[in-house]
Design an enzyme around this catalytic site. Structure first.
Site, PDB file in Angstrom:
ATOM      1  N   GLY A 264       0.821  -1.205   0.000  1.00  0.00           N
ATOM      2  CA  GLY A 264       0.000   0.000   0.000  1.00  0.00           C
ATOM      3  C   GLY A 264       0.854   1.254   0.000  1.00  0.00           C
ATOM      4  CB  ALA A 265       1.637   3.686   1.624  1.00  0.00           C
ATOM      5  CG  MET A 266       8.147   2.485   3.024  1.00  0.00           C
ATOM      6  SD  MET A 266       7.978   1.160   4.269  1.00  0.00           S
ATOM      7  CE  MET A 266       9.095   1.758   5.509  1.00  0.00           C
ATOM      8  CG  ASN A 268      10.224   5.563   2.975  1.00  0.00           C
ATOM      9  OD1 ASN A 268      10.661   4.482   3.290  1.00  0.00           O
ATOM     10  ND2 ASN A 268       9.465   5.748   1.897  1.00  0.00           N
ATOM     11  CG  HIS A 300      -0.992   2.395   8.424  1.00  0.00           C
ATOM     12  ND1 HIS A 300      -1.425   1.407   9.278  1.00  0.00           N
ATOM     13  CD2 HIS A 300       0.275   2.059   8.075  1.00  0.00           C
ATOM     14  CE1 HIS A 300      -0.454   0.523   9.437  1.00  0.00           C
ATOM     15  NE2 HIS A 300       0.586   0.893   8.711  1.00  0.00           N
ATOM     16  CD  GLU A 301       2.068   3.808   5.259  1.00  0.00           C
ATOM     17  OE1 GLU A 301       3.172   3.720   5.821  1.00  0.00           O
ATOM     18  OE2 GLU A 301       1.338   2.813   5.029  1.00  0.00           O
TER      19      GLU A 301
HETATM   20  N1  0A1 Z   1       5.575  -0.478   6.598  1.00  0.00           N
HETATM   21  C1  0A1 Z   1       4.624  -0.447   5.545  1.00  0.00           C
HETATM   22  C2  0A1 Z   1       4.447  -1.731   4.867  1.00  0.00           C
HETATM   23  C3  0A1 Z   1       5.438  -2.088   3.816  1.00  0.00           C
HETATM   24  C4  0A1 Z   1       6.258  -3.157   3.987  1.00  0.00           C
HETATM   25  C5  0A1 Z   1       7.092  -3.580   2.994  1.00  0.00           C
HETATM   26  C6  0A1 Z   1       7.055  -2.891   1.795  1.00  0.00           C
HETATM   27  O1  0A1 Z   1       7.814  -3.320   0.763  1.00  0.00           O
HETATM   28  C7  0A1 Z   1       7.365  -3.203  -0.485  1.00  0.00           C
HETATM   29  C8  0A1 Z   1       6.257  -1.815   1.612  1.00  0.00           C
HETATM   30  C9  0A1 Z   1       5.452  -1.390   2.644  1.00  0.00           C
HETATM   31  C10 0A1 Z   1       3.278  -0.148   6.183  1.00  0.00           C
HETATM   32  O2  0A1 Z   1       2.891  -0.780   7.133  1.00  0.00           O
HETATM   33  O3  0A1 Z   1       2.606   0.722   5.698  1.00  0.00           O
HETATM   34 ZN    ZN Z   2       2.389   0.066   8.716  1.00  0.00          ZN
END
Ligand code: 0A1
Ligand code: ZN
Length: 886
Positions: A264-266, A268, A300-301
């Site tokens: 979905g998203a990240m 960072n 969420h992000e």
């Molecule tokens: N931390 C992100 C989830 C996420 C994990 C791995 C990814 O690799 C493609 C991308 C996103 C979350 O929980 O939104």
């Molecule tokens: Zn997350």
């Protein structure tokens, strides 16, 4: 292939070295990108200098320097996964590494890669090692700077984490930007974006009066579609201040939308990267569900900034520390922005339809797994959704204020640290001086507890007793389980349907007060912690109907001795709206299961008129929320019913559900027609609960009517399709038309494609609708779509729509001739060569093959074996396929 190595939580060791500062330099090119890093390294134990082992994957090493001196070949060793410096100097030293990487060839969408001509990164969980050699683990937290340079016309925008310190032109048509992030972070939160993007800009003033610049970046033509995402971001920032007192900590917050993204998203740090489908929306192109998903995921992000970034995970086994907590926070945010009951129903349905099957299959793992081969395989509904339920239980036990106290203590203790699930537990416990008994089992035991309750009323003694028993089923590696701590929220309804006042309860023979400020309560939370346990309520003046597990207070399977009439009573009267819905679902599940048995015994099917009557009264009750009605008249999914059977029978379940829908549609046709009529959009699209609720109800009515296959209805559907002014209604009409095979279906599907072919997000909906279809023999159609010019196996959204969509149709995926299994098997093998993470997620559709009849078992097993025997299989796919066969 070599058998991949399993990594265990019990083997966790503190790192030998920490990093203090990390200065990165990226020189972006068309053939290759040069990455230089300069790291200040210091040993954990002063005076020690064990070998320094860095992770690295698919990297070409150009040079290594220690304290500015180039290392000789004998001083280091490189293999396909590591760079080892055999005897580093003692004390703090500087380490400089130059590597060459090839983002243009990177189809894994991990590390640095290109999406639609732009550079972007994805480092969680272990992608940073595809950028440079590093200790790629979350307990290495350092301060980063990042210099990015590249061609100015190709990459006019250069972004990374933190603050922009400097930018300017360079020779040869190049330019640079220097970014600095003042907060320590693990490398999985590093990000870089470079490309042709434009931004929608806004400002958020924090409660302490700081101005934060907000920017959402997309290709120029998509900018008009970012208004809702910006609204969501500002709402999330305000909500976190109001509810948790958490303020944003930098002066800039960037979001970038990219079309090729695995998830979905990240989150960072200050540079969130999103799958475009979770940013871009306009009323004409996105449905209500898309708008709601954008709200939730932007929230969420953003919420990760505190729960994940400021306080992060010690190791990847602790993933739920950040994900369970952040999902819980986004669920609460969406509840506050819309309807709490409807959101809860949606979240619980998701848990039941996806997490329960995982918890009952070969991939079952605890919220905090004990081991993994590839961490990517553990971004699961168990870690996320069950993890969120675990966090919710703290709140259920301590109330909102107690929960907030726990959160405050968590941040006070751990800001800037990489911690564990026990640290979160301890903060909740200590802040509330609470006794959480064996609550920690929720993190370590897999499997969904089955809780049974029997009730009895003693009219003479005026006592009402509830006897609980619990069983946690065996799961791989965990044959025997301990009882769990289960918070059971409940109330007792009197004969008028009102909640009875509750004063006290006997537990273990001891009378305990359950009043609040000396006043009776109307709902309470019982702490069920043993294998068998009784609670007795005194002074209950008439036989009550208990409403148990209100709001779904624990992630369990629950069976009670409530009669059919008790359930109809709860459906009509329960003050807990969630349990009203639940009573209807229990009735529906029972009914569906008994019809499945009839179907299997070739008996004629007949629908219980009381059930139809119950649905009619809900549908016509104008005092009810319209979205609640939509949910309450929707039958449990086919997966949910199959999950309750000894041997899952997709054909029988499908036949029964279709029969019931048709029957209900026939009997309530007039009511459904009025519902469609009265709930059309008369104004511009507005994203708010009342409008979404109205559209949801209209669309459910239309979907029921579609099962009638009647000319008058087809005309109605066409009319809705042609006159719709938003995607929510247009797509629902399209789905209704596509329900029945024939010329009309083909024409309207073609019309829809022609209209929307320029919009890849809408085209994905079009793929998914056809892929999910229950039309017999649909696999052929899906194979044709696979060759459609708009389909690209390298794009995860395409894969998700077409292949994921197909596996979501039990009749076709589980077709008895094995055609569905064969299709998936072929796809997995092809996909694995492109993107192992996307491939392994698809293999999961096979993992519960033992639930089916022998013919299907043989066919599915053959595909798993075929996958396992493929040359060059990735570790990701190996892990899921081998565990499925074990
Ligand atoms: N931390 C992100 C989830 C996420 C994990 C791995 C990814 O690799 C493609 C991308 C996103 C979350 O929980 O939104
Ligand atoms: Zn997350």
């Amino acid at each position: 292939m070599d058998i991949p190595k399993e990594i265990f939580l019990k083997d966790y060791k503190l790192p030998d070295y920490y990093f203090d500062t990390v200065d990165l330099k990226f020189s972006l090119g068309e053939e290759k990108t040069i990455v230089s890093s300069k790291i200040t390294v210091f040993p954990r134990v002063e005076g020690s200098s064990p070998p320094l082992v860095l992770d690295g994957h698919d990297l070409k090493l150009i040079s290594v320097k220690v304290n500015s001196e180039e290392l000789k070949d004998k001083d280091f060793h490189v293999d396909s996964r590591h760079l080892t410096i055999s005897s580093p100097p003692t004390g703090t030293f500087s380490l400089e590494i130059v590597t060459e990487i090839y983002p243009q060839k990177n189809t894994s969408l991990e590390g640095l890669y290109k999406s639609s001509g732009n550079f972007c990164t994805q480092c969680e969980a272990e992608g940073f090692r595809k950028i440079t050699f590093y200790q790629d683990r979350p307990d290495i937290m350092a301060k980063y700077s990042c210099w990015v340079e590249g061609d100015k016309s190709l990459y006019p925008v250069l972004l990374s984490n933190g603050n922009l310190i400097e930018q300017g032109d360079l020779e040869g048509g190049k330019h640079f930007a220097l970014w600095e992030d003042p907060f320590k972070k693990p490398c999985y939160l590093f990000a870089l974006v470079a490309g042709q993007l434009e931004s929608r800009d806004d400002i958020f003033v924090t409660r302490s009066g700081r101005k934060v610049s907000l920017r959402i970046w997309t290709p120029a033509q998509d900018l008009p579609k970012t208004a809702h995402a910006m609204f969501a971001l500002k709402a999330a920032m305000k909500w976190d201040e109001d509810v948790f007192g958490l303020e944003y900590d930098l002066d800039l917050f960037n979001i970038v939308a990219v079309p090729d993204f695995d998830m979905g998203a990240m989150e960072n740090k200050s540079l969130n990267i999103f799958n475009s489908k979770l940013v871009l929306a306009s009323p004409e192109t996105a449905s209500d569900a898309d708008y709601a998903a954008i709200l939730g995921v932007i929230g969420h992000e953003y919420f990760h900034n505190w729960t994940g970034n400021r306080v992060t995970c010690r190791d990847w086994f602790q993933l739920s520390l950040k994900e369970g907590l952040t999902v819980f926070r986004d669920q609460e945010f969406s509840s506050d922005m819309g309807s709490r009951t409807v959101k809860r129903i949606a979240d619980v349905s998701r848990l039941r339809n996806y997490q329960f099957p995982q918890d009952a299959g070969p991939m079952a793992h605890p919220v905090r797994p004990h081991s993994y081969i590839k961490m990517d395989n553990f971004y699961t509904v168990t870690v996320y959704e069950k993890g969120a339920e675990v966090v919710r239980m703290y709140k259920t036990l301590m109330g909102s204020q107690g929960f907030r106290k726990g959160m405050n203590l968590y941040f006070k203790r751990h800001d800037g640290q990489a911690v564990t699930c026990e640290d979160f537990f301890a903060a909740m416990r200590d802040a509330n001086d609470a006794d959480f008994a064996n609550f920690l089992q929720w993190y370590s035991q897999a499997g969904t507890p089955l809780v049974k309750v029997t009730s009895s009323y003693n009219a003479e003694a005026r006592t009402f007793s509830l006897k609980f028993s619990q069983e946690v089923p065996p799961t791989p590696g965990q044959p025997v389980k301990e009882p769990m701590f289960i918070p059971v929220a409940l109330g007792l309804l009197d004969s008028a349907g009102k909640d009875m006042p509750l004063f006290s309860v006997y537990h273990d023979g001891i009378l305990k007060s359950i009043t609040s400020n000396n006043q009776p309560v109307y709902s309470t939370v019982l702490r069920v912690t043993k294998k068998e346990e009784e609670f007795v309520f005194p002074n209950i003046i008439e036989q009550p109907v208990p409403s148990i597990l209100r709001g779904y207070s624990a992630p369990i399977r629950f069976e009670s001795d409530l009669s059919e009439s008790d359930l109809f009573f709860l459906l009509a009267h329960d003050s807990d709206e969630f349990n009203r819905w639940e009573a209807g679902q229990i009735l529906a599940r029972k009914l569906m299961l008994s019809l499945v048995a009839d179907f299997q015994q070739k008996k004629p099917l007949a629908l219980n008129p009381k059930f139809v009557h119950g649905l009619r009264s809900i549908l016509c009750d104008s005092s009810l929320d319209k979205e609640f009605i939509a949910k309450a008249i929707t039958l449990p999914g086919e997966g949910e019913i199959m999950d309750m059977m000894e041997v899952a029978d997709p054909d029988a379940v499908h036949a029964v559900r279709s029969f019931m829908r048709k029957q209900i549609a026939a009997e309530l046709k007039a009511e459904f027609l009025t519902t469609v009529e009265n709930n059309r959009s008369s104004e511009e699209y507005v994203f708010n609960h009342p409008n979404m609720a109205r559209r949801a109800l209209k669309n459910v009515a239309l979907a029921y009517l579609a099962s009638l296959e009647d000319e008058e209805i087809t005309k109605l559907e066409l009319h809705e399709y042609r006159t719709a002014t938003n995607m929510t209604e247009q797509f629902a009409a399209l789905a209704a038309i596509a329900h029945n095979p024939g010329k009309m279906r083909d024409e309207v599907l073609a019309d829809f494609y022609n209209k929307w072919q320029h919009d890849f997000l809408v085209v994905n909906k079009w793929f998914a609708l056809q892929a999910m279809s229950d039309i017999p023999g649909n696999v052929e159609n899906v194979r044709n779509l696979f060759n459609h010019p708009a389909f690209d196996l390298r794009n995860p959204n395409n894969v998700y729509s077409l292949i994921g969509g197909f596996c979501g149709s039990p009749v076709n995926f589980h077709a008895k001739d094995g055609s569905g299994y064969q299709f998936l098997g072929e796809m997995v093998v092809q996909l694995d060569k492109i993107n192992p993470r996307v491939a392994s997620r698809r293999v999961s559709a096979f993992s519960r093959w033992r639930r089916y009849d022998e013919t299907r078992q043989t066919l599915a097993k053959a595909q798993l074996e075929m996958i396992m025997s493929t040359n060059g299989l990735s570790e990701n796919v190996f892990e899921i396929a081998s565990k499925s066969l074990a």
